[in-house]
Motif scaffolding. Structure first.
Motif, PDB file in Angstrom:
ATOM      1  N   ALA A 203      89.063  25.364 -16.147  1.00 26.32           N
ATOM      2  CA  ALA A 203      88.705  26.596 -16.836  1.00 26.32           C
ATOM      3  C   ALA A 203      89.776  27.026 -17.821  1.00 26.32           C
ATOM      4  N   GLN A 204      90.985  26.491 -17.650  1.00 22.88           N
ATOM      5  CA  GLN A 204      92.106  26.902 -18.502  1.00 22.88           C
ATOM      6  C   GLN A 204      92.681  25.761 -19.343  1.00 22.88           C
ATOM      7  N   HIS A 205      92.299  24.521 -19.025  1.00 23.48           N
ATOM      8  CA  HIS A 205      92.799  23.351 -19.744  1.00 23.48           C
ATOM      9  C   HIS A 205      91.631  22.421 -20.030  1.00 23.48           C
ATOM     10  N   SER A 206      91.530  21.958 -21.243  1.00 24.73           N
ATOM     11  CA  SER A 206      90.427  21.087 -21.618  1.00 24.73           C
ATOM     12  C   SER A 206      90.610  19.703 -20.998  1.00 24.73           C
ATOM     13  N   LYS A 207      89.737  19.357 -20.060  1.00 28.16           N
ATOM     14  CA  LYS A 207      89.765  18.057 -19.401  1.00 28.16           C
ATOM     15  C   LYS A 207      88.354  17.466 -19.427  1.00 28.16           C
ATOM     16  N   ARG A 208      88.270  16.174 -19.646  1.00 27.07           N
ATOM     17  CA  ARG A 208      86.964  15.519 -19.690  1.00 27.07           C
ATOM     18  C   ARG A 208      86.396  15.337 -18.290  1.00 27.07           C
ATOM     19  N   ASP A 209      87.176  14.733 -17.406  1.00 23.31           N
ATOM     20  CA  ASP A 209      86.756  14.451 -16.039  1.00 23.31           C
ATOM     21  C   ASP A 209      87.904  14.724 -15.086  1.00 23.31           C
ATOM     22  N   ILE A 210      87.584  15.196 -13.897  1.00 24.49           N
ATOM     23  CA  ILE A 210      88.583  15.323 -12.837  1.00 24.49           C
ATOM     24  C   ILE A 210      87.953  14.840 -11.535  1.00 24.49           C
ATOM     25  N   TYR A 211      88.531  13.793 -10.962  1.00 26.02           N
ATOM     26  CA  TYR A 211      88.139  13.364  -9.622  1.00 26.02           C
ATOM     27  C   TYR A 211      88.973  14.148  -8.614  1.00 26.02           C
TER      28      TYR A 211
END
Length: 335
Positions: free
Chosen positions: A229-237
């Motif tokens: 919600a605060q850092h642009s990330k494509r995917d997080i496992y």
């Protein structure tokens, strides 16, 4: 307009499936960080209790009773959020239901209902959220599953729905980027999480169901969601187990087939008879306001892999420190 994600204390956050498991943990954690919350679920009594709990702790929260399988309900969530707060900054598609059973056993009504919630609910939420976020900016976060990368037996329709969520999210991300929308779109892929999922799921098995180990705490997923919600990330496992499963399935799919054939059926059954299974929530909400099932003997409270992904600078510093310490302790070669 460029992509700028606010700190949680300055955000209005929408969470679907907010009264149980991952959604409940995320709601409480976001409130503790000062976010203003719009909480949605089917269980109005649980939503009222949760909002009262958060308000008593000084948080600003509201609720909307909604079934995400109905696009009209999802539009109401957005409208009520904008009416109350003027905007929303992060939308989290978390609502989900489950079915344990062989694909040949699950009746058509049940598999349709699962897709209505797990896939179409995500589509509805994404489209409604994006219609607002594309001009105001923010984050869209879809909660998928490690079973999206590698389907599991006895989870055929759930795996299929989450696989569909992954495909939809990947396509939506590219299309939004092509339009230069100031929106971060993240897919969260949890491993097995100790929530009420196996308790609430409809069960076709000859024993009460469970998820395969290792089990992670719902807070591990909540932390990943709020990071996105605060850092642009494509995917997080969330959990190394999910990432390892996805990698193994890509590199050696037939080997994973055989491994699952040998162990996955037994790993998803308890020794308790199916008659002891509580009523499922496929069509109607049941007992809520529990983050964890209370049935798992050992739960991993954190994931080193997910921590490394969401805090790369800290992880790099730890690795560098460990390397420096090892170098200092290594005996010098005698001349």
């Amino acid at each position: 307009m460029g992509l700028r994600l606010k700190s949680l204390s300055n955000q209005v956050v929408v969470i679907t499936g907010a009264t149980s498991g991952i959604g409940l943990s995320t709601a409480r954690m976001a409130a503790a960080h000062g976010a203003r919350l719009v909480l949605a679920a089917r269980n109005e009594d649980a939503l009222q209790q949760l909002v009262e709990e958060l308000r008593s702790q000084g948080s600003e929260a509201m609720y909307v009773t909604a079934d995400v399988g109905l696009i009209a309900d999802v539009k109401v969530i957005a409208a009520r959020a904008i009416e109350r707060f003027g905007t929303f900054d992060t939308w989290i598609n978390n609502a989900g239901v489950g079915v344990f059973g062989k694909v040949t056993d699950v009746i058509s009504e049940d598999r349709q209902r699962l897709f209505d919630t797990d896939f179409w609910g995500t589509v509805h939420g994404s489209q409604v959220a994006l219609s607002h976020l594309k001009t105001h900016g923010g984050a869209l976060i879809n909660v998928g599953s490690a079973f999206a990368d590698r389907a599991a037996p006895l989870h055929g329709y759930y795996s299929a729905a989450k696989h569909a969520v992954k495909g939809y999210t990947d396509s939506l991300r590219v299309e939004a980027a092509a339009e230069n929308f100031p929106v971060s779109i993240t897919l969260i892929s949890p491993s097995s999480i100790d929530t009420m999922f196996p308790v609430h799921a409809k069960n076709y098995l000859d024993r009460m169901p469970k998820l395969p180990p290792p089990m992670y705490a719902p807070e591990t997923v909540a932390k990943a969601i709020l990071y996105a919600a605060q850092h642009s990330k494509r995917d997080i496992y969330v959990g190394s187990a999910g990432k390892l499963l996805a990698t193994a399935a890509y590199q050696a799919p037939r080997l994973v087939d055989k491994a699952m054939e040998m162990v996955m059926f037994a790993l998803q059954k308890t020794d308790r008879p199916p008659e002891e299974q509580p009523p499922h929530n496929l069509y109607q909400p049941q007992r809520d306001l529990d983050e964890r099932s209370g049935r798992t003997a050992y739960v991993q409270e954190s994931s080193w892999y997910t921590n490394a992904i969401t805090h790369p600078a800290v992880s790099l510093a730890l690795v560098a420190g460990a390397a420096a310490a090892a170098a200092a302790l290594w005996p010098r070669r005698r001349h």
